[in-house]
Write a protein that holds these residues in place. Structure first.
Motif, mmCIF file in Angstrom:
data_model
loop_
_atom_site.group_PDB
_atom_site.id
_atom_site.type_symbol
_atom_site.label_atom_id
_atom_site.label_comp_id
_atom_site.label_asym_id
_atom_site.label_seq_id
_atom_site.Cartn_x
_atom_site.Cartn_y
_atom_site.Cartn_z
ATOM 1 N N VAL A 142 0.783 -1.433 -0.104
ATOM 2 C CA VAL A 142 -0.068 -0.153 0.026
ATOM 3 C C VAL A 142 1.075 1.312 -0.048
ATOM 4 O O VAL A 142 0.613 2.127 -0.690
ATOM 5 N N TYR A 143 1.890 1.301 0.843
ATOM 6 C CA TYR A 143 2.573 2.646 1.045
ATOM 7 C C TYR A 143 3.736 2.793 0.124
ATOM 8 O O TYR A 143 4.240 3.766 -0.039
ATOM 9 N N TRP A 144 4.377 1.658 -0.534
ATOM 10 C CA TRP A 144 5.401 1.606 -1.031
ATOM 11 C C TRP A 144 5.107 1.384 -2.857
ATOM 12 O O TRP A 144 5.437 2.160 -3.579
ATOM 13 N N LEU A 145 4.521 0.165 -3.112
ATOM 14 C CA LEU A 145 4.537 -0.317 -4.248
ATOM 15 C C LEU A 145 3.391 0.405 -5.173
ATOM 16 O O LEU A 145 3.389 0.834 -6.227
ATOM 17 N N ILE A 146 2.269 0.422 -4.627
ATOM 18 C CA ILE A 146 0.900 1.054 -5.202
ATOM 19 C C ILE A 146 1.202 2.354 -5.455
ATOM 20 O O ILE A 146 0.930 2.773 -6.968
ATOM 21 N N PRO A 147 1.712 3.362 -4.961
ATOM 22 C CA PRO A 147 2.075 4.642 -5.351
ATOM 23 C C PRO A 147 3.029 4.800 -6.495
ATOM 24 O O PRO A 147 2.840 5.587 -7.661
ATOM 25 N N ARG A 148 4.086 3.983 -6.567
ATOM 26 C CA ARG A 148 5.060 3.755 -7.521
ATOM 27 C C ARG A 148 4.167 3.277 -8.797
ATOM 28 O O ARG A 148 4.354 3.750 -10.272
ATOM 29 N N LEU A 149 3.428 2.026 -8.720
ATOM 30 C CA LEU A 149 2.718 1.528 -9.869
ATOM 31 C C LEU A 149 1.661 2.845 -10.311
ATOM 32 O O LEU A 149 1.467 2.903 -11.823
ATOM 33 N N GLN A 150 1.111 3.528 -9.596
ATOM 34 C CA GLN A 150 0.325 4.662 -9.976
ATOM 35 C C GLN A 150 0.983 5.676 -10.836
ATOM 36 O O GLN A 150 0.536 6.273 -11.827
ATOM 37 N N MET A 151 2.218 6.211 -10.450
ATOM 38 C CA MET A 151 3.273 6.930 -11.026
ATOM 39 C C MET A 151 3.401 6.832 -12.497
ATOM 40 O O MET A 151 3.476 7.260 -13.381
#
Length: 117
Positions: free
Chosen positions: A82-91
């Motif tokens: 939630v805090y590391w992988l998903i934001p990077r995938l969204q970017m």
């Protein structure tokens, strides 16, 4: 005339035109949604077990015990997602979408140039 409100901070209305605020709010809401899912993945079986035991002290389902024992120590994995992988995938998805839009825009410009030549 002077402002009747006595506030040391300027008051800013939140409107749809304030896209930076609404985009950030949407991003936080999505992150909260994913965190809630991660919480229920890692604590769902334990919660059901404890609620069942509160209602009936003899409540015992072997499947819930196995799932609770397996997912309990893995609490950090959903949080990592939630805090590391998903934001990077969204970017990454945003960058791809932006690149795709730029390519489409360039293709349209090229077609317009060809029509006028």
């Amino acid at each position: 005339p002077p402002n009747k409100r006595s506030s040391s901070f300027p008051v800013r209305k939140l409107t749809r035109t304030n896209s930076a605020v609404s985009a950030r709010t949407r991003q936080v809401a999505i992150q909260c949604f994913f965190y809630t899912i991660a919480f229920y993945i890692s604590n769902g079986a334990t919660t059901v077990m404890r609620l069942g035991q509160a209602a009936n002290p003899d409540f015992y389902i072997y499947g819930f015990v196995v799932i609770a024992v397996m997912t309990g120590p893995l609490q950090g994995l959903p949080n990592f997602l939630v805090y590391w992988l998903i934001p990077r995938l969204q970017m990454r998805a945003k960058r791809r979408l932006k690149a795709q839009r730029e390519k489409e825009k360039e293709a349209k410009m090229q077609q317009m140039k060809e029509r006028h030549s």
